[in-house]
Write an enzyme that holds these catalytic residues in place. Structure first.
Site, PDB file in Angstrom:
ATOM      1  N   GLY A  31       0.878  -1.212  -0.039  1.00 24.16           N
ATOM      2  CA  GLY A  31      -0.169  -0.142   0.071  1.00 24.16           C
ATOM      3  C   GLY A  31       0.757   1.137   0.015  1.00 24.16           C
ATOM      4  O   GLY A  31       2.019   1.545  -0.744  1.00 24.16           O
ATOM      5  N   ASP A  33       2.504   2.503   2.345  1.00 25.89           N
ATOM      6  CA  ASP A  33       3.748   2.141   2.934  1.00 25.89           C
ATOM      7  C   ASP A  33       4.798   1.941   1.889  1.00 25.89           C
ATOM      8  O   ASP A  33       5.892   2.384   2.212  1.00 25.89           O
ATOM      9  CB  ASP A  33       3.612   1.213   4.234  1.00 25.89           C
ATOM     10  CG  ASP A  33       4.667   0.936   5.048  1.00 25.89           C
ATOM     11  OD1 ASP A  33       5.510   1.819   5.121  1.00 25.89           O
ATOM     12  OD2 ASP A  33       4.595   0.113   5.849  1.00 25.89           O
ATOM     13  N   SER A 116      -5.591   3.111   7.550  1.00 28.46           N
ATOM     14  CA  SER A 116      -6.367   1.991   8.037  1.00 28.46           C
ATOM     15  C   SER A 116      -7.377   1.606   7.161  1.00 28.46           C
ATOM     16  O   SER A 116      -8.064   0.475   7.235  1.00 28.46           O
ATOM     17  CB  SER A 116      -7.029   2.286   9.379  1.00 28.46           C
ATOM     18  OG  SER A 116      -5.903   2.189  10.338  1.00 28.46           O
ATOM     19  N   THR A 117      -7.908   2.386   5.859  1.00 29.21           N
ATOM     20  CA  THR A 117      -8.906   1.930   5.244  1.00 29.21           C
ATOM     21  C   THR A 117      -8.511   1.079   3.884  1.00 29.21           C
ATOM     22  O   THR A 117      -9.245   0.632   3.148  1.00 29.21           O
ATOM     23  CB  THR A 117      -9.443   3.146   4.903  1.00 29.21           C
ATOM     24  OG1 THR A 117      -8.649   3.825   3.595  1.00 29.21           O
ATOM     25  CG2 THR A 117     -10.169   4.141   5.867  1.00 29.21           C
ATOM     26  N   GLY A 118      -7.272   0.601   3.854  1.00 27.86           N
ATOM     27  CA  GLY A 118      -6.772  -0.287   2.723  1.00 27.86           C
ATOM     28  C   GLY A 118      -6.646  -1.490   3.438  1.00 27.86           C
ATOM     29  O   GLY A 118      -7.840  -2.390   3.847  1.00 27.86           O
TER      30      GLY A 118
HETATM   31  N1  AR6 Z   1      -0.789   8.041  -2.026  1.00 23.60           N
HETATM   32  C1  AR6 Z   1      -1.951   8.199  -1.234  1.00 23.60           C
HETATM   33  N2  AR6 Z   1      -2.667   7.256  -0.717  1.00 23.60           N
HETATM   34  C2  AR6 Z   1      -2.047   5.845  -1.038  1.00 23.60           C
HETATM   35  C3  AR6 Z   1      -1.212   5.491  -1.984  1.00 23.60           C
HETATM   36  C4  AR6 Z   1      -0.335   6.686  -2.261  1.00 23.60           C
HETATM   37  N3  AR6 Z   1       0.798   6.596  -3.250  1.00 23.60           N
HETATM   38  N4  AR6 Z   1      -1.047   4.320  -2.157  1.00 23.60           N
HETATM   39  C5  AR6 Z   1      -2.078   3.787  -1.479  1.00 23.60           C
HETATM   40  N5  AR6 Z   1      -2.931   4.864  -1.041  1.00 23.60           N
HETATM   41  P1  AR6 Z   1      -2.951   1.021   3.008  1.00 23.60           P
HETATM   42  P2  AR6 Z   1      -3.594   0.639   6.073  1.00 23.60           P
HETATM   43  C6  AR6 Z   1      -4.195   4.589  -0.177  1.00 23.60           C
HETATM   44  O1  AR6 Z   1      -3.423  -0.389   2.733  1.00 23.60           O
HETATM   45  O2  AR6 Z   1      -5.136   0.376   5.629  1.00 23.60           O
HETATM   46  C7  AR6 Z   1       0.802  -1.886   4.633  1.00 23.60           C
HETATM   47  O3  AR6 Z   1       1.115  -3.255   4.183  1.00 23.60           O
HETATM   48  C8  AR6 Z   1      -4.881   3.357  -0.241  1.00 23.60           C
HETATM   49  O4  AR6 Z   1      -5.655   3.389  -1.260  1.00 23.60           O
HETATM   50  O5  AR6 Z   1      -1.639   1.589   2.445  1.00 23.60           O
HETATM   51  O6  AR6 Z   1      -3.404   1.510   7.019  1.00 23.60           O
HETATM   52  C9  AR6 Z   1       1.456  -1.583   5.875  1.00 23.60           C
HETATM   53  O7  AR6 Z   1       2.802  -1.909   6.072  1.00 23.60           O
HETATM   54  C10 AR6 Z   1      -5.844   3.456   1.125  1.00 23.60           C
HETATM   55  O8  AR6 Z   1      -7.125   4.389   0.711  1.00 23.60           O
HETATM   56  O9  AR6 Z   1      -2.805   1.120   4.636  1.00 23.60           O
HETATM   57  C11 AR6 Z   1       0.762  -2.215   6.982  1.00 23.60           C
HETATM   58  O10 AR6 Z   1       0.824  -3.376   7.166  1.00 23.60           O
HETATM   59  C12 AR6 Z   1      -4.786   4.213   2.119  1.00 23.60           C
HETATM   60  O11 AR6 Z   1      -3.843   4.745   1.294  1.00 23.60           O
HETATM   61  C13 AR6 Z   1      -0.843  -1.711   6.205  1.00 23.60           C
HETATM   62  O12 AR6 Z   1      -0.736  -1.855   4.781  1.00 23.60           O
HETATM   63  C14 AR6 Z   1      -4.396   3.232   3.313  1.00 23.60           C
HETATM   64  O13 AR6 Z   1      -4.193   1.825   2.574  1.00 23.60           O
HETATM   65  C15 AR6 Z   1      -1.614  -0.802   6.776  1.00 23.60           C
HETATM   66  O14 AR6 Z   1      -2.700  -0.777   6.124  1.00 23.60           O
END
Ligand code: AR6
Length: 172
Positions: A31, A33, A116-118
């Site tokens: 994601g 991260d 947290s919404t991914g």
């Molecule tokens: N810019 C902005 N938003 C983004 C980008 C970007 N480049 N890429 C993704 N998003 P997530 P979580 C959005 O899954 O739910 C990781 O593996 C995405 O579409 O990144 O907090 C970490 O290491 C969504 O709306 O984060 C943790 O293990 C949002 O960012 C876990 O995922 C969050 O999605 C954290 O999960």
């Protein structure tokens, strides 16, 4: 000034700090991260390795390395288990602790992804309500931070944060 909601890729933002939706290891993942670590380069991971991880809802700050942003603030948001495991309070803490670190570092502009919404499956509308409320409350007394941008990666997320902001403005 205040809170802005935009569609975009947070790794391209030239702001004082971007926030990373991390996990407790702080050693990268998928994601946003993964995207932040790829864009910042190996030196970000090296600094993260010295931090000893981070509890859910807390936050730690590093340099931005090859990113246009000066700092990265890493916060593990809660995994959604249905809502009865303190998820809302942990999500609020992730935003509040990230903003506190930004303020301590003298940041004027801070960009957040939708924490947290991914992968962590927090329901989008509830998460957006908590994010918007926590940011607007913080901005009322902030001294250094002037502008917070919620950077949404897709239109569905953008719509959820726009609804939450309109609801907050209507009730204030
Ligand atoms: N810019 C902005 N938003 C983004 C980008 C970007 N480049 N890429 C993704 N998003 P997530 P979580 C959005 O899954 O739910 C990781 O593996 C995405 O579409 O990144 O907090 C970490 O290491 C969504 O709306 O984060 C943790 O293990 C949002 O960012 C876990 O995922 C969050 O999605 C954290 O999960």
């Amino acid at each position: 000034m205040g809170l802005q909601i935009e569609l975009g890729d947070i790794t391209t933002y030239r702001v004082d700090a971007i926030v990373n939706a991390a996990n407790r290891t702080l050693l990268g993942g998928g994601g946003v991260d993964g995207a932040i670590h790829r864009a910042a380069g190996q030196k970000l991971l090296e600094e993260c390795k010295t931090l000893g991880g981070c509890e859910t809802g807390e936050a730690k700050i590093t340099g931005g390395y090859r990113l246009p942003a000066k700092y990265v603030i890493h916060t593990p948001g809660p995994i959604w288990y249905g809502g009865s495991r303190g998820e809302a309070e942990k999500l609020r803490s992730s935003y509040a602790n990230s903003l506190r670190l930004a303020e301590e570092a003298g940041c004027k502009t801070v960009a957040f992804p939708s924490i947290s919404t991914g992968v962590f499956h927090y329901p989008q509308d509830e998460a957006a309500g908590i994010a918007v409320h926590t940011i607007l409350t913080f901005l009322k007394t902030a001294k250094s931070v002037q502008r917070v941008i919620m950077v949404c990666f897709d239109r569905k997320t953008l719509a959820a944060y726009e609804r939450a902001l309109h609801a907050a403005q209507a009730s204030s």
